[in-house]
Design an enzyme around this catalytic site. Structure first.
Site, PDB file in Angstrom:
ATOM      1  N   HIS A 213     -31.091   8.021 -15.500  1.00 29.59           N
ATOM      2  CA  HIS A 213     -31.465   9.241 -14.789  1.00 29.59           C
ATOM      3  C   HIS A 213     -30.679   9.282 -13.477  1.00 29.59           C
ATOM      4  O   HIS A 213     -30.632   8.280 -12.747  1.00 29.59           O
ATOM      5  CB  HIS A 213     -32.965   9.262 -14.478  1.00 29.59           C
TER       6      HIS A 213
ATOM      7  N   HIS B  76     -29.910  14.920 -23.040  1.00 32.23           N
ATOM      8  CA  HIS B  76     -30.833  14.723 -21.919  1.00 32.23           C
ATOM      9  C   HIS B  76     -30.412  13.547 -21.050  1.00 32.23           C
ATOM     10  O   HIS B  76     -30.737  13.472 -19.882  1.00 32.23           O
ATOM     11  CB  HIS B  76     -32.251  14.442 -22.427  1.00 32.23           C
TER      12      HIS B  76
ATOM     13  N   HIS C  40     -33.835   3.115 -17.421  1.00 32.31           N
ATOM     14  CA  HIS C  40     -35.106   2.830 -18.082  1.00 32.31           C
ATOM     15  C   HIS C  40     -34.862   2.016 -19.347  1.00 32.31           C
ATOM     16  O   HIS C  40     -34.158   2.472 -20.240  1.00 32.31           O
ATOM     17  CB  HIS C  40     -35.819   4.136 -18.452  1.00 32.31           C
TER      18      HIS C  40
HETATM   19 ZN   LIG Z   1     -36.134   7.669 -18.747  1.00 35.68          ZN
END
Ligand SMILES: [Zn+2]
Length: 265
Positions: free
Chosen positions: A131, A104, A148
Site C-alpha cells: 500500500h 488494487h 501486508h
Molecule cells: Zn493490504
C-alpha cells in the site's frame, strides 16, 4: 544486502498479526467471480470517486461489513496495553512463486511452507502486497509504504503482519520484483526468490503491536489478527515511487474508528 535473520533459530521478539485484505486466501472475494464481466466490472471497488472506500458497502451486499463493522482496519495505532507480548514465531523458510498486479495492489504469491505460529496455531504465508502510502498509522504517523503479509490457518483464520517502509537504502527484494515492472494487469508472472530475499522484507527487530481488525479491502471481513511491526525497514525513494506508479494510485483505505479496541504491545 541486509543481514538475514534465521527465524528458526532466533527468538523473535514480536508477534504481529496484521490483517489486511487480500484476495488469494479463503476470504470471500466477491469481485473475482465476475471479474471478466464488463457490466459488473464497472461496479468493481476501487479507491476513487464512486467506487472508493466510502462507497464499498453499497457496491455489493457482501461488502456490508465495510460500513457496519466495529473492528475495521486500518487504524491509527495508539498502544493501550503493555503486556510484553511473546516473541513472534516466524519461519519463512521457502520463498516466492509469482507476482501479479491485480488492479488494487502488487502482490507476491508464495510457495507453501512459510509459516507463522501464534498460540499453537500455524498460519501459512499466502502472499504479501503493498500500500502506498501506508494504511495503518503509528501514533499518528503515516509512512510512505506498508507491506501486508497475509497468513491463513488451516481452518481459515487470518493473520496479517504489517511492515512499514521509510526512505533509505534500496531493498533487494523490491529490486527483484521491479525488474518485471510494468506488469500486465491480472496476469501472474513467475517470480521465484529464496527465503533469504523474503527475510529482507522484515526488520531486524520484530517487536510488534497486536490487535483485532479486518481486511482493509472489500469484503472488509473482521476477526483478522493484526501484527504491526514497530520498526520500519527501508526502501529507496525511487523504489517507493516505482511501486506507487505500478499500483497507479494511492491505495490506502482511510483510517477507521478504533472503538476502544485494545492495542497490545
Ligand atoms: Zn493490504
Amino acid at each position: 544486502m541486509r543481514k538475514i535473520i534465521t527465524h528458526s533459530t532466533i527468538a523473535l521478539t514480536a508477534l504481529f498479526l496484521t490483517a489486511c485484505s487480500q484476495n488469494e486466501i479463503k476470504v470471500p472475494e466477491a469481485h473475482e467471480a465476475h471479474a471478466d464481466s464488463p457490466t459488473h466490472h464497472a461496479k468493481h471497488w476501487g479507491y476513487s470517486a464512486n467506487v472508493g472506500p466510502k462507497h464499498w458497502s453499497s457496491l455489493n451486499e457482501k461488502f456490508h461489513m465495510c460500513s457496519e463493522g466495529k473492528q475495521q482496519s486500518p487504524i491509527n495505532l495508539i498502544p493501550t496495553k503493555d503486556i510484553d507480548l511473546a516473541p513472534l514465531n516466524i519461519n519463512y523458510t521457502v520463498g516466492s512463486k509469482s507476482e501479479i498486479n491485480n488492479g488494487h495492489t502488487v502482490q507476491v504469491n508464495m510457495k507453501s511452507g512459510n509459516t507463522l505460529n501464534i498460540d499453537g496455531t500455524t498460519f501459512e504465508l499466502k502472499q504479501f502486497h503493498f500500500h502506498t502510502p501506508s494504511e495503518n498509522h503509528i501514533n499518528g504517523k503515516s509512512f510512505p509504504m506498508e507491506a501486508h503479509f497475509v497468513h491463513a490457518s488451516a481452518d481459515g483464520k487470518l493473520a496479517v503482519i504489517s511492515v512499514m517502509f521509510q526512505e533509505g537504502a534500496e531493498n533487494p527484494t523490491l529490486n527483484m520484483m521491479m525488474k518485471k515492472f510494468p506488469l500486465a494487469k491480472n496476469q501472474e508472472q513467475k517470480l521465484e526468490f529464496s527465503k533469504d530475499y523474503l527475510n529482507t522484507m522484515l526488520p531486524s527487530s520484530l517487536d510488534y503491536y497486536e490487535f483485532m481488525g479486518s481486511l482493509t479491502t472489500p469484503p472488509c471481513s473482521e476477526q483478522v489478527r493484526w501484527i504491526v511491526l514497530k520498526k520500519p525497514i527501508s526502501a529507496s525513494k525511487e523504489q517507493i515511487a516505482a511501486m506507487h506508479k505500478e499500483i497507479g494510485m494511492d491505495n490506502n483505505r482511510p483510517i477507521q474508528a478504533s472503538n476502544q479496541r485494545v492495542i497490545e504491545e
